[in-house]
Each structure stands twice: as structure tokens, then as C-alpha cells.
Design a protein around this motif. Structure first.
Motif: not given
Length: 252
Positions: A4-8, A10-23
């Protein structure tokens, strides 16, 4: 650093769904296609020396591994946490190999065979009408989105739509019923340009006409567009892609 920290980072979000552009409401198939679309942009083949892109690619693989596993997904949805100790997030895993198992290369011949089985079917008709409604009669968007579709198919596509309008299955959108001749000619001109580019590429690659190389090349180019390929992949993946195995249960 956790996923989750890596997502935040690299992708500026802690939501795994937002990283993939989905919900959170996305289906398993939706998540799979979202992963494909996003990961393709940073796939190592595109930029083999880009360390940041490679890092993002690896993180995307981990995100998909979590969301594609029913047990891990439930834990994440309910508690907002990820079990970093699970085998699915193994640090020594080759995420490029994992990606290629999920999305094996689809050949031009696969596309040609799919076209033979697809054109003229109820499935194609439903797809055309779905795009017609989705794009409110915009033929540019409909032609770009319809699978295995070339300029030569336009009269047939239009007849499918017109028949559905006459039967009152769909509304008569002004963009379709009143489309100007100028717009039709522009679309045809664009298609002719694409064919010319394919012919030039065919010559550069030294391909002959005996195996209908040009036709196959055009089909590949058309089907490789993002909209088309995601839909095309969903139709072929059951036949060509092996089922993803369930990861082991998370360690306690």
C-alpha cells in the motif's frame, strides 16, 4: 515498505483499485482487463532500461495478485490491509513471467480465426448495437470499437443498426440518421490512409501477397487498439489463456 505504501509512492494513491483504474464493485473480469490495460503502459518490453517503469510493473502485478485472490480481496475490502507474507507477494517472483502466463501472446492467425467465427453472429450484432447506444450513434466511435471491423464492413454495420432502429430496438440517434456526407468521406479517407501505411510497412518488411499478409496486418493493427483489444482479449482469454491458479492461503 509495504504494498500500500509503494502504491502511494508510485501511483499517488493508497487504493489498490485506483491503481488499476477500477473500483470495488468491479468483477473479476473487469479487474483482469484493468490490470492488463494499465500494466501494458509500463511493460518492460516498452522501456527495458526504465527502472521506474519496471518498479511500477512489479507493483501492479502484486496489486492484481491481491485483488484476483478471493480470500485476500475480502481481507483488503473489509480491513484495508494486505498480508505481505502471502506466497502471492513473494519478493523473488518473476512478475513478467506471471504477466505472460495471464496474457499469452495472441497471434495474427488467432485474430483471423476469431473473425471467421465472430462476423455475422448474434454476438457481433449485440456488440454493434451496444456501441451504437453507448456512443449515441457516432459512427467514428462505433467503427473504431467494433471488433475485426474495416471500412469495407461499414455498410453492413450500418444495416445492422438501421434494422434495429426500424424494429424500434434502439433509438434513432441524430448522429447516425443525419450524419453528413463530409464526415463519412473523412472516415473513409482515414481508413484509406491506414491501409496505405500498412502497404508501406508490408514493403519495408518484405512481406508478400501470397499469404494475404496485408489483410492480416491491417486486422492486427485495428484489433490492437486499446478499446478493441481489451474486448477482444476477453473473448479469447477463455480459449487461449490458462486459468490462473488460486494462491495459497495467507500465513497467520
Amino acid at each position: 515498505m509495504g504494498l500500500i505504501e509503494r502504491c502511494n509512492e508510485l501511483f499517488k494513491t493508497s487504493s489498490l483499485y485506483e491503481v488499476l483504474g477500477t473500483s470495488k464493485q468491479a468483477t473479476e473480469a473487469d479487474i483482469r482487463r484493468a490490470y492488463y490495460k494499465v500494466s501494458l503502459k509500463v511493460h518492460p518490453d516498452r522501456a527495458p532500461d526504465d527502472e521506474l517503469a519496471t518498479e511500477k510493473f512489479q507493483v501492479l502485478g502484486k496489486v492484481y495478485a491481491v485483488l484476483s485472490d478471493a480470500e485476500q480481496k475480502t481481507v483488503y475490502d473489509e480491513q484495508g490491509i494486505v498480508d505481505e507474507e502471502t506466497d502471492a507477494l513473494s519478493h523473488d517472483r518473476c512478475w513478467e513471467d506471471y504477466w505472460r502466463v495471464l496474457f499469452p501472446q495472441i497471434t495474427v492467425q488467432d485474430i483471423v480465426e476469431f473473425e471467421k467465427k465472430y462476423k455475422g453472429t448474434d454476438e457481433e450484432r449485440q456488440d454493434v448495437l451496444q456501441f451504437y447506444v453507448q456512443y449515441k450513434g457516432n459512427m467514428d466511435a462505433i467503427m473504431e470499437s467494433t471488433l475485426c471491423c474495416s471500412a469495407d464492413d461499414e455498410p453492413r454495420i450500418c444495416s445492422i443498426i438501421q434494422e434495429a432502429i426500424d424494429k424500434k430496438e434502439v433509438a434513432a440517434f441524430h448522429a447516425f440518421t443525419k450524419e453528413s456526407e463530409k464526415k463519412k468521406k473523412t472516415r473513409r479517407k482515414r481508413a484509406d490512409k491506414e491501409r496505405q501505411e500498412a502497404e508501406e510497412m508490408q514493403k519495408e518488411m518484405g512481406l508478400g501477397d501470397e499469404d494475404d499478409s496485408l489483410t492480416k496486418m491491417i486486422k492486427l493493427r485495428q484489433t490492437s487498439r486499446d478499446k478493441n483489444f481489451n474486448s477482444f482479449l476477453s473473448n479469447l482469454e477463455e480459449k487461449y489463456a490458462p486459468k490462473a491458479g488460486k494462491s495459497k492461503k495467507a500465513k497467520k
